[in-house]
Write a protein that holds these residues in place. Structure first.
Motif, mmCIF file in Angstrom:
data_model
loop_
_atom_site.group_PDB
_atom_site.id
_atom_site.type_symbol
_atom_site.label_atom_id
_atom_site.label_comp_id
_atom_site.label_asym_id
_atom_site.label_seq_id
_atom_site.Cartn_x
_atom_site.Cartn_y
_atom_site.Cartn_z
ATOM 1 N N LEU A 79 1.270 11.352 5.207
ATOM 2 C CA LEU A 79 2.157 12.507 5.149
ATOM 3 C C LEU A 79 3.277 12.155 4.180
ATOM 4 O O LEU A 79 4.026 11.204 4.421
ATOM 5 C CB LEU A 79 2.766 12.838 6.519
ATOM 6 C CG LEU A 79 3.847 13.930 6.430
ATOM 7 C CD1 LEU A 79 3.246 15.283 6.064
ATOM 8 C CD2 LEU A 79 4.640 14.035 7.727
ATOM 9 N N TYR A 80 3.371 12.928 3.092
ATOM 10 C CA TYR A 80 4.556 12.850 2.244
ATOM 11 C C TYR A 80 5.523 13.924 2.738
ATOM 12 O O TYR A 80 5.108 15.058 3.035
ATOM 13 C CB TYR A 80 4.199 13.120 0.770
ATOM 14 C CG TYR A 80 5.405 13.571 -0.038
ATOM 15 C CD1 TYR A 80 6.316 12.644 -0.531
ATOM 16 C CD2 TYR A 80 5.664 14.933 -0.247
ATOM 17 C CE1 TYR A 80 7.447 13.056 -1.217
ATOM 18 C CE2 TYR A 80 6.797 15.351 -0.937
ATOM 19 C CZ TYR A 80 7.684 14.411 -1.414
ATOM 20 O OH TYR A 80 8.806 14.813 -2.078
ATOM 21 N N ALA A 90 0.845 -1.204 0.000
ATOM 22 C CA ALA A 90 0.000 0.000 0.000
ATOM 23 C C ALA A 90 0.877 1.249 0.000
ATOM 24 O O ALA A 90 0.538 2.262 -0.621
ATOM 25 C CB ALA A 90 -0.936 -0.009 1.203
ATOM 26 N N ARG A 91 1.999 1.186 0.666
ATOM 27 C CA ARG A 91 2.924 2.338 0.664
ATOM 28 C C ARG A 91 3.431 2.585 -0.770
ATOM 29 O O ARG A 91 3.521 3.727 -1.214
ATOM 30 C CB ARG A 91 4.101 2.072 1.615
ATOM 31 C CG ARG A 91 4.840 3.357 2.013
ATOM 32 C CD ARG A 91 6.080 3.069 2.853
ATOM 33 N NE ARG A 91 5.906 2.240 4.016
ATOM 34 C CZ ARG A 91 5.491 2.672 5.223
ATOM 35 N NH1 ARG A 91 5.218 3.945 5.407
ATOM 36 N NH2 ARG A 91 5.366 1.835 6.236
ATOM 37 N N ASP A 92 3.718 1.490 -1.465
ATOM 38 C CA ASP A 92 4.160 1.640 -2.857
ATOM 39 C C ASP A 92 3.046 2.251 -3.715
ATOM 40 O O ASP A 92 3.309 3.060 -4.612
ATOM 41 C CB ASP A 92 4.574 0.283 -3.442
ATOM 42 C CG ASP A 92 5.867 -0.222 -2.797
ATOM 43 O OD1 ASP A 92 6.716 0.611 -2.430
ATOM 44 O OD2 ASP A 92 6.010 -1.448 -2.649
ATOM 45 N N ALA A 93 1.798 1.847 -3.419
ATOM 46 C CA ALA A 93 0.664 2.400 -4.184
ATOM 47 C C ALA A 93 0.538 3.906 -3.943
ATOM 48 O O ALA A 93 0.305 4.677 -4.891
ATOM 49 C CB ALA A 93 -0.631 1.693 -3.786
ATOM 50 N N VAL A 94 0.727 4.335 -2.700
ATOM 51 C CA VAL A 94 0.667 5.775 -2.397
ATOM 52 C C VAL A 94 1.818 6.491 -3.109
ATOM 53 O O VAL A 94 1.630 7.555 -3.710
ATOM 54 C CB VAL A 94 0.731 6.033 -0.880
ATOM 55 C CG1 VAL A 94 0.864 7.524 -0.595
ATOM 56 C CG2 VAL A 94 -0.484 5.459 -0.172
ATOM 57 N N GLY A 104 10.657 8.402 -3.305
ATOM 58 C CA GLY A 104 11.009 7.179 -2.581
ATOM 59 C C GLY A 104 9.917 6.768 -1.612
ATOM 60 O O GLY A 104 9.144 7.601 -1.121
ATOM 61 N N ARG A 105 9.832 5.451 -1.339
ATOM 62 C CA ARG A 105 8.788 4.937 -0.432
ATOM 63 C C ARG A 105 9.042 5.376 1.007
ATOM 64 O O ARG A 105 8.120 5.433 1.808
ATOM 65 C CB ARG A 105 8.669 3.424 -0.552
ATOM 66 C CG ARG A 105 9.928 2.663 -0.171
ATOM 67 C CD ARG A 105 9.863 1.207 -0.607
ATOM 68 N NE ARG A 105 8.569 0.583 -0.407
ATOM 69 C CZ ARG A 105 8.123 0.166 0.772
ATOM 70 N NH1 ARG A 105 8.858 0.327 1.846
ATOM 71 N NH2 ARG A 105 6.951 -0.411 0.873
#
Ligand code: C6P
Length: 422
Positions: free
Chosen positions: A252-253, A89-93, A101-102
């Motif tokens: 949060l990015y 899911a982190r990769d999808a975001v 970067g993840r």
């Protein structure tokens, strides 16, 4: 701009945006099949929260039915599978917002927590005399955390004004930027007005003076294609539940260099590398900012929501909603006594208005009797209400599953409300 960039833009513009098959898509949202007060539900409160497609509902149920285990902690297979799904899911975001970067993707409870994280952690470097610059159209979530940071540090909050259309006054904004400004925090899309801010330009102005920028993307991510690298923002915050995902999960990015230099926001499990009573060292990014057991099911289901909107295409969603907003705005203009609050040249998905002589709460109640769900209130943006001299507005907000017929139903109900109070 070089020729290649010109050509790329020309090609991108030439690619037709797919049309959404809205009637078919509505079948994906079981909640929309309901009736209220004998009328089919017309759900136009999407800025508050969106409804969930069956794939997201199923994903969350599947997680608890076959995958439930804590993440990053177990050597057993179930825990590893849960961890894999959580990290997918982190990769999808990362893909959704095109982060570099993840490790730049931190899972939080929502936009509110994301902004609080930055205000509390980055805010530790604030000193008396420092300034935080926001705009007059911010949601309380992008005001109060900064006020708290200012109270703790002796810094002050500066507010860039908006004009009568609800647009940021760019010259005044630029004049407020200065050597004391430590952060610009600005909404991408106003939840009370529908204004889309020129965030790329705002970021350029701030960066020219070495000032980092946080963008509140709570309303933008479901309606616009967001590319954090193209924007070059330093932080970007959004919530899963406005993007057809579950409540209690958000993102949060942050640019890796900035996040790396910031102290942890909360302490607890998973955010540490080593703990003794004398001293603790912290985990690598993004885990340094993810203390305790996260909302695992929510994160994984957010991944499913991202899959859903990505398959449709955010450009197609935006085009559909833009057409609905134009149709609704034209109808609103025909109604005597309707005052539109927010008439910016660049708007998306939100129509905020008042009716002469009728309190917005009464309008909302009558609309509900017609099956039409809107939000009536200050929309957690009380300074916006004050700016326009109204106690509240009626707000209709659109999503990918809304139909022109639902806009018609909205205005039929508005006319009915006017008749009640005539
Ligand atoms: N606006 C609305 O009805 P949370 O509650 O953390 O998911 O999102 C907070 C938030 C922050 N910024 C903006 C621009 C927002 O619109 C919101 C949430 C909802 O407008 C609920 S108040």
């Amino acid at each position: 701009m070089n020729t290649a960039a010109h050509e790329r833009i020309a090609v991108e513009r030439a690619v037709p945006v797919a049309r959404l098959e809205v009637e078919r898509l509505r079948q994906d949202f079981p909640i929309l099949r309901q009736t209220f007060h004998g009328k089919p539900l017309v759900y136009l409160d999407n800025a508050a929260t969106t409804q969930k497609p069956q794939s997201v509902i199923d994903c969350e149920a599947r997680y608890y039915g076959s995958l439930n285990a804590n993440v990053h902690r177990g050597v057993h297979t179930l825990s590893q599978r849960a961890t894999d799904a959580y990290e997918a899911a982190r990769d999808a975001v990362r893909g959704l917002i095109n982060a570099a970067g993840r490790e730049e993707i931190v899972f939080v409870r929502g936009t509110t927590e994301a902004i609080n994280l930055v205000a509390a952690s980055f805010g530790q470097r604030l000193r008396p005399g420092d300034e935080i610059l926001i705009s007059a159209m911010e949601h309380h979530s992008n005001i109060v955390p900064w006020q708290l940071a200012c109270q703790r540090s002796g810094a002050s909050l500066q507010v860039a004004p908006i004009n009568d259309a609800g647009e940021l006054m760019l010259e005044q904004f630029a004049r407020l930027l200065g050597p004391s400004t430590r952060m610009v925090a600005m909404t991408h899309l106003s939840n009370a007005l529908g204004t889309v801010n020129p965030v790329r330009h705002i970021i350029e102005l701030a960066h020219a003076q070495g000032i980092p920028v946080l963008i509140d993307g709570a309303q933008a991510v479901p309606h616009l294609k967001v590319d954090v690298q193209a924007l070059d923002c330093d932080f970007y915050a959004f919530s899963g539940h406005k993007l057809y995902g579950p409540t209690g999960v958000g993102v949060l990015y942050g640019k890796a260099g900035l996040l790396d230099a910031m102290p942890p926001y909360q302490g607890g499990g998973d955010m540490i590398r080593e703990v003794t009573f004398g001293r603790t060292t912290y985990n690598a990014l993004p885990y340094k900012f993810e203390a305790g057991t996260p909302n695992i099911a929510g994160v994984i289901a957010l991944g499913a929501a991202i899959g859903y909107v990505s398959a449709l295409g955010l450009e197609a969603i935006a085009a559909h909603e833009h057409a609905l907003l134009a149709y609704a705005s034209a109808q609103a203009a025909q109604i005597a006594g309707l005052r539109m609050i927010g008439t910016a040249a660049d708007k998306a998905s939100i129509l905020s208005f008042t009716l002469d002589g009728i309190h917005p709460h009464d309008v909302g109640t009558i609309l509900d009797q017609h099956g039409v769900a809107v939000r009536a209130g200050h929309h957690c943006a009380m300074p916006v209400m004050e700016r326009f001299g109204v106690p509240a507005t009626v707000r209709a907000s659109f999503a990918l599953y809304n139909l022109r017929e639902e806009v018609d139903a909205l205005f039929a109900a508005v006319r009915a409300a006017q008749e009640v109070f005539a």
